[in-house]
Scaffold this motif. Sequence first.
Motif, PDB file in Angstrom:
ATOM      1  N   ALA A  18     110.059  20.492 -50.938  1.00 30.44           N
ATOM      2  CA  ALA A  18     110.563  21.560 -50.570  1.00 30.44           C
ATOM      3  C   ALA A  18     108.683  22.688 -51.832  1.00 30.44           C
ATOM      4  N   LYS A  19     108.585  21.955 -52.675  1.00 31.41           N
ATOM      5  CA  LYS A  19     107.495  22.043 -54.057  1.00 31.41           C
ATOM      6  C   LYS A  19     105.960  22.384 -52.683  1.00 31.41           C
ATOM      7  N   VAL A  20     105.207  23.305 -53.277  1.00 31.94           N
ATOM      8  CA  VAL A  20     104.202  24.150 -52.939  1.00 31.94           C
ATOM      9  C   VAL A  20     103.103  23.186 -52.759  1.00 31.94           C
ATOM     10  N   GLY A  21     102.456  22.179 -52.663  1.00 28.47           N
ATOM     11  CA  GLY A  21     101.559  21.593 -52.387  1.00 28.47           C
ATOM     12  C   GLY A  21     100.452  22.044 -53.986  1.00 28.47           C
ATOM     13  N   ALA A  22     100.036  20.469 -54.954  1.00 19.82           N
ATOM     14  CA  ALA A  22      99.622  21.090 -56.213  1.00 19.82           C
ATOM     15  C   ALA A  22      98.005  22.008 -55.547  1.00 19.82           C
ATOM     16  N   GLY A 265     110.149   6.447 -39.447  1.00 21.90           N
ATOM     17  CA  GLY A 265     109.284   8.523 -39.883  1.00 21.90           C
ATOM     18  C   GLY A 265     109.935   9.196 -40.055  1.00 21.90           C
ATOM     19  N   LEU A 266     111.096   8.972 -41.263  1.00 25.62           N
ATOM     20  CA  LEU A 266     111.851  10.001 -41.874  1.00 25.62           C
ATOM     21  C   LEU A 266     111.581  10.016 -43.599  1.00 25.62           C
ATOM     22  N   ILE A 267     110.384  10.700 -43.252  1.00 26.23           N
ATOM     23  CA  ILE A 267     109.109  10.907 -44.144  1.00 26.23           C
ATOM     24  C   ILE A 267     109.252  12.879 -44.393  1.00 26.23           C
ATOM     25  N   PRO A 268     109.640  12.633 -45.609  1.00 25.33           N
ATOM     26  CA  PRO A 268     109.715  14.324 -46.200  1.00 25.33           C
ATOM     27  C   PRO A 268     108.502  14.994 -45.758  1.00 25.33           C
ATOM     28  N   ALA A 269     107.788  16.293 -45.401  1.00 26.78           N
ATOM     29  CA  ALA A 269     106.648  16.466 -45.107  1.00 26.78           C
ATOM     30  C   ALA A 269     106.131  17.054 -46.358  1.00 26.78           C
ATOM     31  N   GLY A 270     106.481  16.454 -47.514  1.00 26.32           N
ATOM     32  CA  GLY A 270     105.704  17.029 -48.538  1.00 26.32           C
ATOM     33  C   GLY A 270     105.266  15.926 -49.277  1.00 26.32           C
ATOM     34  N   ASP A 276      97.665  14.170 -48.552  1.00 26.01           N
ATOM     35  CA  ASP A 276      96.267  15.202 -48.864  1.00 26.01           C
ATOM     36  C   ASP A 276      95.552  15.694 -49.816  1.00 26.01           C
ATOM     37  N   TYR A 277      96.571  15.573 -51.106  1.00 25.83           N
ATOM     38  CA  TYR A 277      95.912  16.708 -52.322  1.00 25.83           C
ATOM     39  C   TYR A 277      95.551  14.999 -53.345  1.00 25.83           C
ATOM     40  N   GLU A 279      95.191  11.625 -51.897  1.00 23.72           N
ATOM     41  CA  GLU A 279      94.336  10.213 -51.442  1.00 23.72           C
ATOM     42  C   GLU A 279      92.579  10.312 -51.693  1.00 23.72           C
ATOM     43  N   LYS A 280      91.948  11.381 -52.083  1.00 20.79           N
ATOM     44  CA  LYS A 280      90.899  11.217 -52.673  1.00 20.79           C
ATOM     45  C   LYS A 280      90.728  10.858 -53.794  1.00 20.79           C
ATOM     46  N   GLY A 281      91.225  10.136 -54.580  1.00 24.91           N
ATOM     47  CA  GLY A 281      91.092   9.836 -55.797  1.00 24.91           C
ATOM     48  C   GLY A 281      92.108   8.319 -56.302  1.00 24.91           C
ATOM     49  N   VAL A 282      92.122   8.119 -54.351  1.00 27.13           N
ATOM     50  CA  VAL A 282      93.245   6.933 -54.440  1.00 27.13           C
ATOM     51  C   VAL A 282      93.077   5.832 -54.130  1.00 27.13           C
ATOM     52  N   ARG A 283      92.569   3.860 -54.604  1.00 24.35           N
ATOM     53  CA  ARG A 283      92.026   3.313 -53.470  1.00 24.35           C
ATOM     54  C   ARG A 283      92.968   1.997 -52.995  1.00 24.35           C
ATOM     55  N   ALA A 284      93.586   2.516 -52.554  1.00 25.71           N
ATOM     56  CA  ALA A 284      94.537   1.421 -51.655  1.00 25.71           C
ATOM     57  C   ALA A 284      94.208   0.405 -51.140  1.00 25.71           C
ATOM     58  N   SER A 285      94.503  -1.474 -51.417  1.00 22.95           N
ATOM     59  CA  SER A 285      94.277  -2.188 -51.256  1.00 22.95           C
ATOM     60  C   SER A 285      95.039  -2.592 -49.898  1.00 22.95           C
ATOM     61  N   GLU A 286      93.833  -3.114 -49.058  1.00 22.63           N
ATOM     62  CA  GLU A 286      94.430  -3.200 -47.279  1.00 22.63           C
ATOM     63  C   GLU A 286      95.768  -3.953 -46.927  1.00 22.63           C
ATOM     64  N   LYS A 287      96.278  -4.523 -48.364  1.00 24.15           N
ATOM     65  CA  LYS A 287      97.795  -5.925 -48.685  1.00 24.15           C
ATOM     66  C   LYS A 287      98.557  -4.189 -48.480  1.00 24.15           C
TER      67      LYS A 287
END
Lengths: 347, 68
Positions: A18-22, A265-270, A276-277, A279-287
């Motif tokens: 329920a937390k408002v995004g950072a 798809g049982l993923i909370p909106a948060g 969104d917040y 992702e710009k700083g995260v580099r995730a391996s394709e694996k």
Amino acid sequence: METDVRLTKLAGCAGCGAKVGAGTLVSLLNGFRTRTDPNLIVGFDKSDDASVYRLNDELALVQTTDFFPPVVDDPFVYGQIAAANALSDVYAMGGEPKLALNLMCIPEQMDAHTVQEILRGGYEKAYEAGAIISGGHTIHGAEPLYGLAVTGFVHPDRVLTNSGARPGDDLILTKPLGVGILMTAAKAEMAEPSVLERICLQMKTLNKAARDIMVKYPVHSCTDVTGFALLGHSYEMAQGSGVSIHIDADRVPFHPEALELARMGLIPAGAYRNRDYAEKGVRASEKVSRELQDIFYDPQTSGGLLIAVPHESAGALLEELKDRLPCAEQIGWADTPEEYSVYLEKE
Amino acid sequence: MTTIDARGLSCPEPVIMTRKALKSKENRYTVLVDNVASRENVTRFAESQGFRVKLTEESGQYRLELSK
């Protein structure tokens, strides 16, 4: 204890989800006039778990608050989880909670027994934490809310911020992930009762033991993994500390059932707000599969501590933590700053 | 073809509605949602049930066309 009310039906969002995004918070508060004070060791600008104010050379005040709508139907368990979650921010700063105030909102038609059970849960956890609930404030409203405003103490030289990690530190996580996804599945009646029991037990477990063990070691940095998820909180730690954080996806503890539920798809909106917040700083391996990434973006209610400790001390700290918290794992390490803040890696 | 209107609802409600609707065993469904989380979650759910998903967006509203 049985109750006629399905508390979670009264809740719009799930727990820390329920937390408002950072990102939203930062822009909402941008440009306001605030006073500066050299004794304010940790303030809002640091995006930390609690604020810390130095009283003298021996003592600093730790203040924090947290509340959310019901995450489970049992009012006693809900109260315990909400209180454990609120108290956690003090532990994440290396402090000990001392005073707490109830923050509560209840629908007018809610029966007295349910309200009392929620409060009993809060009092029980405060007692276990060694804190005193000395008052509070309760209002009427459509959606039930419960939490605490907590005041604690810490030695001003031993404050553990989320911005103290150094290259060469190992990162330890003390509770498994996936709680937000499992609670979303529970709302859809797609989670096994035994799984729910397991995550309730985890959520109402105080971070007290983790804190009490951690402070015996030369820990550099700590935060609790809650609404902004493992990746959001790691991103903040990396940014604040001026390091890059490397997470080994194979080592991160999570509830295995969450993987299939994320795929469905049982993923909370948060979780999407967190992506969104951060992702710009995260580099995730394709694996690293999409489902596994979902778990790392999943908002946690009353999650564990993320601890940065020098490599030389990490083994001993982890071993002692595992005696009390068997799910604790070393999940990664900090390195010198690189292009991205967080690297999600997998063999 | 069944249309599932889950606009105005938040997670996991749109997934629950889609899951119930899929019990009719048709090969095509349309799901309407109006937020990103529901769009992603219904897409994931449909794909996990063997459907292809075609997305069209119109002023913040999403139409998901599910087909086998």
